[in-house]
Design a protein around this motif. Structure first.
Motif, PDB file in Angstrom:
ATOM      1  N   TYR A 153       0.723  -1.168   0.075  1.00 42.60           N
ATOM      2  CA  TYR A 153      -0.091  -0.073   0.015  1.00 42.60           C
ATOM      3  C   TYR A 153       0.929   1.212   0.033  1.00 42.60           C
ATOM      4  O   TYR A 153       1.963   1.464   0.704  1.00 42.60           O
ATOM      5  CB  TYR A 153      -0.943   0.191   1.290  1.00 42.60           C
ATOM      6  N   VAL A 207      -1.100  -1.292  -4.412  1.00 45.10           N
ATOM      7  CA  VAL A 207      -1.935  -0.509  -4.381  1.00 45.10           C
ATOM      8  C   VAL A 207      -1.665   0.952  -4.030  1.00 45.10           C
ATOM      9  O   VAL A 207      -0.651   1.228  -3.208  1.00 45.10           O
ATOM     10  CB  VAL A 207      -3.312  -0.803  -3.127  1.00 45.10           C
ATOM     11  N   HIS A 212      -3.941   6.526   1.617  1.00 42.23           N
ATOM     12  CA  HIS A 212      -2.657   5.580   2.052  1.00 42.23           C
ATOM     13  C   HIS A 212      -1.333   6.387   2.208  1.00 42.23           C
ATOM     14  O   HIS A 212      -1.194   7.172   1.424  1.00 42.23           O
ATOM     15  CB  HIS A 212      -2.557   4.343   1.230  1.00 42.23           C
TER      16      HIS A 212
END
Length: 267
Positions: A153, A207, A212
């Motif tokens: 992430y 991702v 994030h």
């Protein structure tokens, strides 16, 4: 003995906080920095460090010619980090590398240079202690659980994939075993690329999304049971600073390349 430190990326997100911290540390002296946008300026004035001048350069060659330092810390970009590191190692400097995006082939080349010049480099995808502990736990799990994948992430504007944290984790887990797949990637029905990228034989899913900061999940599965190990970072650089300073102080204890902060920790 005073350790003279040079920071490549001194005005960046990590470099700024690191510069401030080093000027407060006993046994460390910040003597210069690299900043492509602020070369020729005084880092002490820019960051209000109160002790200076601390010269900034826009290239590593001039810095190596004009500044006497023992350790270079690199938090720049992958397209310049490798050349920074190799140039410093060839001058006998010790290096802490936190820049992500370098490949296993890059590290092989860097290791050869460090060995040839009898100096040391410690490279880590993540210097946060909690991330280091996740890696150690994941290595333990990989010894006993043959099915695992990694989710990476990061913020939407992070250009490199996977992150340095995940690239390092995949490299290390691959040294333990290659995961077993119930269905081979080539036998996937539909889009094979939906199964992620194979990094050292391990499926990695990156991702990149607003909201994030930086995170990693190592997911292990067996029949009727699942183990999820997860690390998430916040907005501040403080979690990385402690690990970086630990790395700086450990560089004199070995020669060559070490990958991962835990390689110089007693864990």
């Amino acid at each position: 003995m005073m350790i003279k430190v040079f920071i490549a990326g001194a005005t960046g997100w990590v470099g700024t906080e690191l510069s401030k911290k080093i000027t407060q540390e006993k046994g460390l002296q910040l003597v210069g920095g690299l900043s492509r946008s602020k070369g020729g300026a005084d880092l002490a004035s820019i960051l209000n460090l109160g002790n200076g001048p601390i010269p900034l350069f826009d290239n590593i060659t001039d810095a190596l010619d004009l500044v006497d330092f023992d350790v270079m810390i690199d938090f720049t970009k992958p397209e310049i980090a490798k050349s920074n590191v190799i140039a410093a190692l060839k001058r006998g400097k010790r290096v802490v590398l936190g820049t992500s995006g370098l490949t296993d082939a890059d590290f092989k080349e860097i290791a050869a240079v460090a060995d040839e010049h009898h100096t040391a480099i410690l490279a880590a995808g993540n210097f946060a202690i909690t991330a280091v502990i996740l890696q150690k736990f994941a290595e333990i799990a990989a010894k006993f659980i043959p099915h695992f994948e990694i989710i990476d992430y990061a913020s939407g504007d992070k250009p490199d994939a996977p992150s340095g944290t995940v690239a390092e984790l995949a490299y290390r887990l691959s040294k333990i075993q290659t995961p077993e797949l119930a269905v081979a990637i080539d036998d996937t029905v539909g889009r094979k690329d939906a199964r992620g990228a194979s990094i050292n034989g391990i499926q990695v899913h990156s991702v990149r999304l607003t909201g994030h900061i930086l995170g990693v999940e190592a997911i292990f599965g067996e029949k009727d049971e699942t183990l999820i190990l997860r690390h998430d970072a916040g907005n501040g650089a403080e979690p990385y600073i402690k690990g970086i300073l630990m790395a700086v102080n450990k560089l004199s204890t070995f020669e060559g390349l070490k990958r991962g902060l835990d390689t110089v920790m007693d864990i």
